[in-house]
Write a protein that holds these residues in place. Sequence first.
Motif, mmCIF file in Angstrom:
data_model
loop_
_atom_site.group_PDB
_atom_site.id
_atom_site.type_symbol
_atom_site.label_atom_id
_atom_site.label_comp_id
_atom_site.label_asym_id
_atom_site.label_seq_id
_atom_site.Cartn_x
_atom_site.Cartn_y
_atom_site.Cartn_z
ATOM 1 N N TRP B 294 9.347 -7.832 7.129
ATOM 2 C CA TRP B 294 9.562 -6.483 6.583
ATOM 3 C C TRP B 294 8.547 -6.215 5.468
ATOM 4 N N HIS B 295 8.349 -7.205 4.610
ATOM 5 C CA HIS B 295 7.403 -7.036 3.509
ATOM 6 C C HIS B 295 5.981 -6.829 4.047
ATOM 7 N N SER B 298 5.838 -3.249 5.506
ATOM 8 C CA SER B 298 5.831 -2.150 4.535
ATOM 9 C C SER B 298 4.538 -2.155 3.739
ATOM 10 N N THR B 299 4.009 -3.324 3.469
ATOM 11 C CA THR B 299 2.822 -3.438 2.623
ATOM 12 C C THR B 299 1.548 -3.069 3.372
ATOM 13 N N THR B 302 2.488 0.472 7.265
ATOM 14 C CA THR B 302 3.353 1.650 7.241
ATOM 15 C C THR B 302 2.566 2.860 6.747
ATOM 16 N N HIS B 303 2.639 3.935 7.498
ATOM 17 C CA HIS B 303 2.028 5.182 7.067
ATOM 18 C C HIS B 303 2.855 5.787 5.926
ATOM 19 N N LEU B 304 2.247 6.699 5.204
ATOM 20 C CA LEU B 304 2.916 7.327 4.063
ATOM 21 C C LEU B 304 4.246 7.972 4.467
ATOM 22 N N GLY B 306 6.320 6.844 6.487
ATOM 23 C CA GLY B 306 7.222 5.851 7.065
ATOM 24 C C GLY B 306 6.927 5.587 8.536
ATOM 25 N N TYR B 321 -3.547 -2.683 7.197
ATOM 26 C CA TYR B 321 -4.219 -1.553 6.542
ATOM 27 C C TYR B 321 -4.960 -0.650 7.527
ATOM 28 N N GLU B 322 -4.797 -0.872 8.780
ATOM 29 C CA GLU B 322 -5.364 0.040 9.784
ATOM 30 C C GLU B 322 -4.329 1.142 10.015
ATOM 31 N N LEU B 323 -4.477 2.223 9.293
ATOM 32 C CA LEU B 323 -3.472 3.286 9.302
ATOM 33 C C LEU B 323 -4.163 4.639 9.482
ATOM 34 N N LEU B 357 12.701 2.852 1.972
ATOM 35 C CA LEU B 357 11.916 3.122 3.172
ATOM 36 C C LEU B 357 12.709 3.979 4.160
#
Lengths: 648, 648
Positions: B294-295, B298-299, B302-304, B306, B321-323, B357
């Motif tokens: 989960w961490h 979320s870190t 996850t897009h802004l 959610g 970080y591929e968002l 979240l």
Amino acid sequence: MPRTRSAQPSPAGPAGPIGPVRPGADARCALRPATAAVDGGFWHTRREVNARTSIPQGPGLLESAGNLHNLRLAAGTAEGAFQGAYPFMDTDVYKWLEAAAWQLARDPSAEFAADVERIVSLVAAAQQPDGYLNTWYQLVKGGERYQDLRWGHELYCAGHLIQAAVAHHRATGRSELLDVARKFADHIDSVFGPPGSGRPIDGIDGHPEVETALVELYRETGERRYLDLAGYFVDRHGHGLLGGEAYCQDRVPVREATNVEGHAVRQLYLLAAVTDLATETGEPELRSAAERLWHAMSTTKTHLTGGLGAHHEWEDFGDPYELPNERAYCETCAAIASVQWSWRMALLTGGARYSDLIERTLFNGFLAGVSLDGERWLYVNPLQVRDGHTDHGGDQSARRTRWFRCACCPPNAMRLLASLEHYLASGDDEGLQIHQYVTGRYTCGPIGVRAETDYPWHGTIALTVEDTPDDRPWTLSLRIPQWCREFRVRCGESTYDQTDAPVDEGWLRIARTWAPGETVVLELGLEPRLTAGDPRVDAVRGCAAIERGPLVYCLEEADHPGGGLDDLVLDPTRPLAVKHRPDLLGGVTTVVAAGRRRDIPDAGWWPYRPAAGDASATAGEPVELTAIPYYAWANRQDGAMRVWLPTS
Amino acid sequence: MPRTRSAQPSPAGPAGPIGPVRPGADARCALRPATAAVDGGFWHTRREVNARTSIPQGPGLLESAGNLHNLRLAAGTAEGAFQGAYPFMDTDVYKWLEAAAWQLARDPSAEFAADVERIVSLVAAAQQPDGYLNTWYQLVKGGERYQDLRWGHELYCAGHLIQAAVAHHRATGRSELLDVARKFADHIDSVFGPPGSGRPIDGIDGHPEVETALVELYRETGERRYLDLAGYFVDRHGHGLLGGEAYCQDRVPVREATNVEGHAVRQLYLLAAVTDLATETGEPELRSAAERLWHAMSTTKTHLTGGLGAHHEWEDFGDPYELPNERAYCETCAAIASVQWSWRMALLTGGARYSDLIERTLFNGFLAGVSLDGERWLYVNPLQVRDGHTDHGGDQSARRTRWFRCACCPPNAMRLLASLEHYLASGDDEGLQIHQYVTGRYTCGPIGVRAETDYPWHGTIALTVEDTPDDRPWTLSLRIPQWCREFRVRCGESTYDQTDAPVDEGWLRIARTWAPGETVVLELGLEPRLTAGDPRVDAVRGCAAIERGPLVYCLEEADHPGGGLDDLVLDPTRPLAVKHRPDLLGGVTTVVAAGRRRDIPDAGWWPYRPAAGDASATAGEPVELTAIPYYAWANRQDGAMRVWLPTS
């Protein structure tokens, strides 16, 4: 830098992939294709790998992937099941034949010469009596034909067969394969046509390719029917015959289209045909469509590397300015198709910009698709691979692969490399135009110019006039690349630079009566530079890319031990340094930049924070960044890579 | 803002989607699910649309899409061909049944009550004598079972059947559907098991879902076998039974995984089961895997909004970080699965972050999936749609659609909205925890608290203790949202704010002996704010997003006539203004920001330029930017949209 030159310069080759425009009242073409014998330097090295490794390995790979087996099955000389999962398995064979043919034109005794004739015979034996030829449909689909034009690829396969046949004929003078291709083309001409034509099917293929091939067949044979058929296929796109989808360029007629769209390779092959037709028929509407679409593509849908196609899904163009880095598709085949189309545009219009994009594409988006050893390939050519990247493997992996399930790219790259000399120069009534700088000899009718250069590593191109028509002035036109900010040219007693040279829309024109032995020395400034994107290219906001000459550079994990490539930040205020590294990646010039390893405070469980007061922007220990040419990435261990570097 | 409240508050509902943990030595759970009767305000409005429009339209849509026809075919009461293209067509029916059941729990006389019983009978009639049930395999595959676990979805379908059955039982007290589900579960239990178990198949389903459903069936029936079967399925993932692909969470055992990967919905349903199992069995390794994953999610993934899932292709998570914004997949089903998983994590651990979240996901990434009128849906929820966007249409279009070929999302959204009251509050031996703020009544055993609020438009939440155990102190815990920088709470004579309130890792704890009628007033500061991304989120570099309270905002073309949304630039130095607009989009609060329309000089044919000296950065005419809540986008005409706004 290694400065290689073969002992025996190749003779000027025969006609290349684009034959002379057919004489006629309507034909319009600014430039005529000329050729160059490349015998040293950068591209010679890449082409030697192609000739000595990639092409010779082709027959074995086509054997193990089953393509040749399928032809034998269709010919009735083997037993077993069809191999491979696609209806276009035959095209791998055709593209390999085309590549081998261009190579044979220079080196008729190449080790694979016998393979070519053996495989040509196989293709001929697989053809059906009425000219139809497609092993998938003959073997898997019970002979069912033209029932699934959207996905079937039957005419696409015919197109590659025709191109291979034209190459084989031009390169070797032999007509066995051309006979097969003509028979298939005649069959297609008897089946497809507009309502009222008496042909049973009014239809087009979901994957354009046959159109440009048919124009070339017209050029090779003089049969006007093939040109007309190409025109019919081109203009029937965009009328909903394939469901009206942009994917296969069926949403809008090409004469009305305002931007490139859909599957990138399909779009580009179609546009090559549009340009071919504009050339042969002189139709202004087709020409203006081609110019409009090329401009829209280059302005809004082209990656820095020349790569095309933004989406993995559907392999298609994205919206304008949608140019992602890590999910760039930039299929190697799209880069090849782009070169083919742009070259046709260059010849049609005389515009230097088309060769600017060709240069960029060749050195970057295309060449990255081929490993340095010529044995492994990239299907997609992303501009970024993240730290700890994982992918699904398979054809669209960001890791090089020996061959693909859908092996369209490798033999396509082979044929472009093998025919590269035909994309370098042109001629017209005024003289010779040099579009791309190589070591070798440019020949155009009675004009012969020898060039020596270590381009792109060094910017000096030394040209010597070897042959010239007596006492008749002509113009030597040299392309000043779009990326070039400073250059100098020495010609006899005269020296010009960018402030006073007679540059005409990208062309430096030197008109005079030449004597054999006269020299022109062009020096292109190769200061490394930082490049930014149009503000609408969201994917590169706040980033710069390192470029030098025609080369786009990238950082690779292998040169930055300790990982964390995504945490490196470029300092754009510090100078870039150039380092020639003969030891590295077959010999490359690296660019060294100042940067730092970003310090990112632990953000807890949520990666978004107040916009103001983010201290991480400037902190971090200094790091020396070593950039390598993008084309050479993914030739060492797997790891992260990026072209666009954050600057803050 | 409209402040609605139904005349008759619903009674406290029965057990929701997560039943009470089974008593046992091993079970570990910080909090017990409590419930809330939502009877006014924001979510009441959305739920009324769900109850009055979306759910009632379900049977008609399931009829026209063929799902009910398939059940009748399987039952032998109809003739014809199977309709639909997927082996999981039945799940649309099950999810609709679950949604309808939760709604019936509050309103037994709902117009669709008879539909529910009719469709339950249909499902029962389609079941085979040994318990197996899947119309695709019964009808299309000639009864062939469990031959294609990777793509077959048979156990996935069973999972949704079980969840619907548990809901139907809990909501109506009727057991017809639960009998069907148990019979199928017993059948599965007789077929699947580890080597040596005597079961014929050692296997798992390519689409997790049955695992969490089986735990719930265990909770509902007390049959330990179902829990053990769930544990077996969970732990057999990652051992190559499905080819070892990350896509279906088969690359690595969940106990060893370090980040979420593969198909987002599959990953999240599997992790819901992991948390369920950790809860019921107390296994520390499963708990730490769930917390770790989960961490990591979320870190880094996850897009802004959610939203989860970066790729269209394979519907999967990208690299850390591929968002991406425009190609964000963020499937509505993934948002739903995220809420389901996070709620289980909240109950297991007591951590407020999980409900942080959930709040973000509910108000943004999830709710955008449902149109304001409840009649149209988004399957994917991008954070950007460019000017002049074109797409392929179909399920993954950025335009709302009435129903999908793969209609997983609409009934999934219906069931989450219909069961929403079960995700809002919890209890433990200390008292009541309020996770989400709504108008209504929170009930936990003898404790009853009434809440009145116009959240998220206004930040005041007025709480009144209505029921309290006599003379026994208990703790009222209020979640202080992660986004909240300033708040104030008034409780009797005391007033706290963010500087002195007793906040314990996100929970404001107020312990005392309460008397009926006592009030607590929480005021959450709703100053609009600008948010930036972690520097590693390349897609948002140089951008800020507007947020207010739990809402993410976006610009939409409809509010910025003249087009060119991609050319708008936000000025982050100027203040943001709030405007309540009861007339707009059902009543929203907009945020008005200062910006300008970027002046981009004509760049010729190439969109890249020297990094230094780009003058376009600061030029352009001033423009007032009007931001609307992201959940409300795509409810007017088609057009451009963006969440992340360039700031320079």
